[in-house]
Design an enzyme around this catalytic site. Sequence first.
Site, PDB file in Angstrom:
ATOM      1  N   TRP A  61      15.361  -2.040 -25.909  1.00  0.00           N
ATOM      2  CA  TRP A  61      14.585  -3.193 -26.326  1.00  0.00           C
ATOM      3  C   TRP A  61      13.818  -2.990 -27.793  1.00  0.00           C
ATOM      4  O   TRP A  61      14.079  -1.682 -28.240  1.00  0.00           O
ATOM      5  CB  TRP A  61      13.219  -3.684 -25.423  1.00  0.00           C
ATOM      6  CG  TRP A  61      12.201  -2.601 -25.139  1.00  0.00           C
ATOM      7  CD1 TRP A  61      12.195  -1.126 -25.204  1.00  0.00           C
ATOM      8  CD2 TRP A  61      10.987  -2.862 -24.577  1.00  0.00           C
ATOM      9  NE1 TRP A  61      11.209  -0.600 -24.633  1.00  0.00           N
ATOM     10  CE2 TRP A  61      10.324  -1.589 -24.422  1.00  0.00           C
ATOM     11  CE3 TRP A  61      10.182  -3.977 -24.238  1.00  0.00           C
ATOM     12  CZ2 TRP A  61       9.259  -1.455 -23.968  1.00  0.00           C
ATOM     13  CZ3 TRP A  61       8.721  -3.802 -23.747  1.00  0.00           C
ATOM     14  CH2 TRP A  61       8.436  -2.436 -23.413  1.00  0.00           C
ATOM     15  N   ASN A  62      13.526  -3.918 -28.359  1.00  0.00           N
ATOM     16  CA  ASN A  62      13.105  -3.755 -29.915  1.00  0.00           C
ATOM     17  C   ASN A  62      11.724  -4.494 -30.263  1.00  0.00           C
ATOM     18  O   ASN A  62      11.741  -5.462 -29.447  1.00  0.00           O
ATOM     19  CB  ASN A  62      14.331  -4.391 -30.621  1.00  0.00           C
ATOM     20  CG  ASN A  62      15.699  -3.807 -30.603  1.00  0.00           C
ATOM     21  OD1 ASN A  62      15.910  -2.514 -31.081  1.00  0.00           O
ATOM     22  ND2 ASN A  62      16.497  -4.830 -30.111  1.00  0.00           N
ATOM     23  N   HIS A  69       9.867 -18.196 -42.031  1.00  0.00           N
ATOM     24  CA  HIS A  69      10.691 -19.289 -42.548  1.00  0.00           C
ATOM     25  C   HIS A  69      12.030 -18.443 -42.741  1.00  0.00           C
ATOM     26  O   HIS A  69      12.334 -18.576 -44.053  1.00  0.00           O
ATOM     27  CB  HIS A  69      10.095 -19.906 -43.656  1.00  0.00           C
ATOM     28  CG  HIS A  69       8.822 -20.750 -43.299  1.00  0.00           C
ATOM     29  ND1 HIS A  69       8.981 -22.313 -43.364  1.00  0.00           N
ATOM     30  CD2 HIS A  69       7.707 -20.679 -42.933  1.00  0.00           C
ATOM     31  CE1 HIS A  69       7.813 -22.687 -42.870  1.00  0.00           C
ATOM     32  NE2 HIS A  69       7.000 -21.642 -42.682  1.00  0.00           N
ATOM     33  N   HIS A  73      15.369 -22.199 -39.089  1.00  0.00           N
ATOM     34  CA  HIS A  73      13.767 -22.246 -38.657  1.00  0.00           C
ATOM     35  C   HIS A  73      13.313 -23.546 -38.813  1.00  0.00           C
ATOM     36  O   HIS A  73      13.972 -24.366 -39.306  1.00  0.00           O
ATOM     37  CB  HIS A  73      13.064 -21.189 -39.465  1.00  0.00           C
ATOM     38  CG  HIS A  73      12.745 -21.698 -41.014  1.00  0.00           C
ATOM     39  ND1 HIS A  73      13.807 -21.099 -41.871  1.00  0.00           N
ATOM     40  CD2 HIS A  73      12.222 -22.566 -41.535  1.00  0.00           C
ATOM     41  CE1 HIS A  73      13.444 -21.884 -43.179  1.00  0.00           C
ATOM     42  NE2 HIS A  73      12.308 -22.671 -42.935  1.00  0.00           N
ATOM     43  N   ASP A  75       9.987 -26.204 -39.767  1.00  0.00           N
ATOM     44  CA  ASP A  75       9.079 -26.304 -40.841  1.00  0.00           C
ATOM     45  C   ASP A  75       7.873 -27.224 -40.027  1.00  0.00           C
ATOM     46  O   ASP A  75       8.394 -28.484 -39.700  1.00  0.00           O
ATOM     47  CB  ASP A  75       9.439 -27.267 -41.930  1.00  0.00           C
ATOM     48  CG  ASP A  75       9.825 -26.011 -43.056  1.00  0.00           C
ATOM     49  OD1 ASP A  75       9.973 -24.901 -42.804  1.00  0.00           O
ATOM     50  OD2 ASP A  75      10.462 -26.571 -44.080  1.00  0.00           O
ATOM     51  N   HIS A  79       2.890 -26.398 -42.654  1.00  0.00           N
ATOM     52  CA  HIS A  79       3.463 -25.660 -43.782  1.00  0.00           C
ATOM     53  C   HIS A  79       3.167 -26.178 -44.910  1.00  0.00           C
ATOM     54  O   HIS A  79       2.829 -25.203 -46.029  1.00  0.00           O
ATOM     55  CB  HIS A  79       4.918 -25.552 -43.325  1.00  0.00           C
ATOM     56  CG  HIS A  79       5.830 -25.069 -44.600  1.00  0.00           C
ATOM     57  ND1 HIS A  79       5.210 -23.513 -44.869  1.00  0.00           N
ATOM     58  CD2 HIS A  79       6.900 -25.020 -45.073  1.00  0.00           C
ATOM     59  CE1 HIS A  79       6.274 -23.499 -45.876  1.00  0.00           C
ATOM     60  NE2 HIS A  79       7.010 -23.908 -46.049  1.00  0.00           N
ATOM     61  N   HIS A 207       9.255 -31.098 -48.645  1.00  0.00           N
ATOM     62  CA  HIS A 207       8.524 -30.736 -48.129  1.00  0.00           C
ATOM     63  C   HIS A 207       6.909 -31.415 -48.151  1.00  0.00           C
ATOM     64  O   HIS A 207       6.237 -31.818 -46.993  1.00  0.00           O
ATOM     65  CB  HIS A 207       8.119 -29.394 -48.530  1.00  0.00           C
ATOM     66  CG  HIS A 207       9.047 -28.202 -48.310  1.00  0.00           C
ATOM     67  ND1 HIS A 207      10.248 -28.014 -49.046  1.00  0.00           N
ATOM     68  CD2 HIS A 207       8.664 -27.307 -47.382  1.00  0.00           C
ATOM     69  CE1 HIS A 207      10.862 -27.027 -48.106  1.00  0.00           C
ATOM     70  NE2 HIS A 207      10.106 -26.616 -47.333  1.00  0.00           N
TER      71      HIS A 207
END
Length: 257
Positions: A61-62, A69, A73, A75, A79, A207
């Site tokens: 595992w990590n 973002h 991804h 938004d 944001h 945006h």
Amino acid sequence: MADLKALANELVSGSVQVIDLTAPLHEGTPILGLPEPMGQTAKFKLELISQYDEKGPAWYWNNFHTGEHTGTHFDAPIHWVTGKNLDDVSQVPPQRLVGPAVVLDFSKEVAANPDFLLDVSHVQAWEKANGAIPKGAWVLFRTGWSQYGEDPAKFANADANGPHTPGLTVECAEYFATKTDILGMGVETVGTDAGQAFGFSTPFPCHGMFLGNNKYGLTQLRNIDKLPTTGAIVIAAPLKIVKGSGSPCRVLALVTK
Ligand code: MN
């Protein structure tokens, strides 16, 4: 009534296929770079905890580090300052993560001009040819830009005047944001706005207008070219990060064969 039993059968038989619109997430995944003195988003990074070794004999595992973002991804409205009183990514209603997809293909225009901007007249011509964009749709802007997705320099396509990547005009962003009932916009580029949008009469109109009108953005999509113009269903699944402004996102499309 929706026939989910038929859908389940079609998924098993393969007559409905699942197309992955997500870019692989790794240390080389391109990210947006902003000029000084703006803050910078982080690249994706894996940090090993254990891999069948003394720190964990039977398990791998990590931890991972990433900006919200980074890569493909989502938004969320919060944001942008125009959406600061609207939903964070954990608050977006799940009903508004899934919807019909329409594909606006301008890959030829973008191949000739990386600064190509989608305008209202393009959308109206598209609707004349393909019918009205349905309520609750994800509008996917096909530009072919995902072909550069593993090459950060080509993906950003920047010179002394900044990045040169496609987007929407101010008027087109305003049209979608205020005159339509779509869920949001999906793009192949690093963000929903054009590379040159910092210098528009209204900077970063996608945006500002989409998020301020409770609509969403999906970025760095792949495989839009595998979708029909209309008829696919898109499922966007961002992490439910409390107070998050966005999230890396698995984006899947259901298509009929
Ligand atoms: Mn973003």
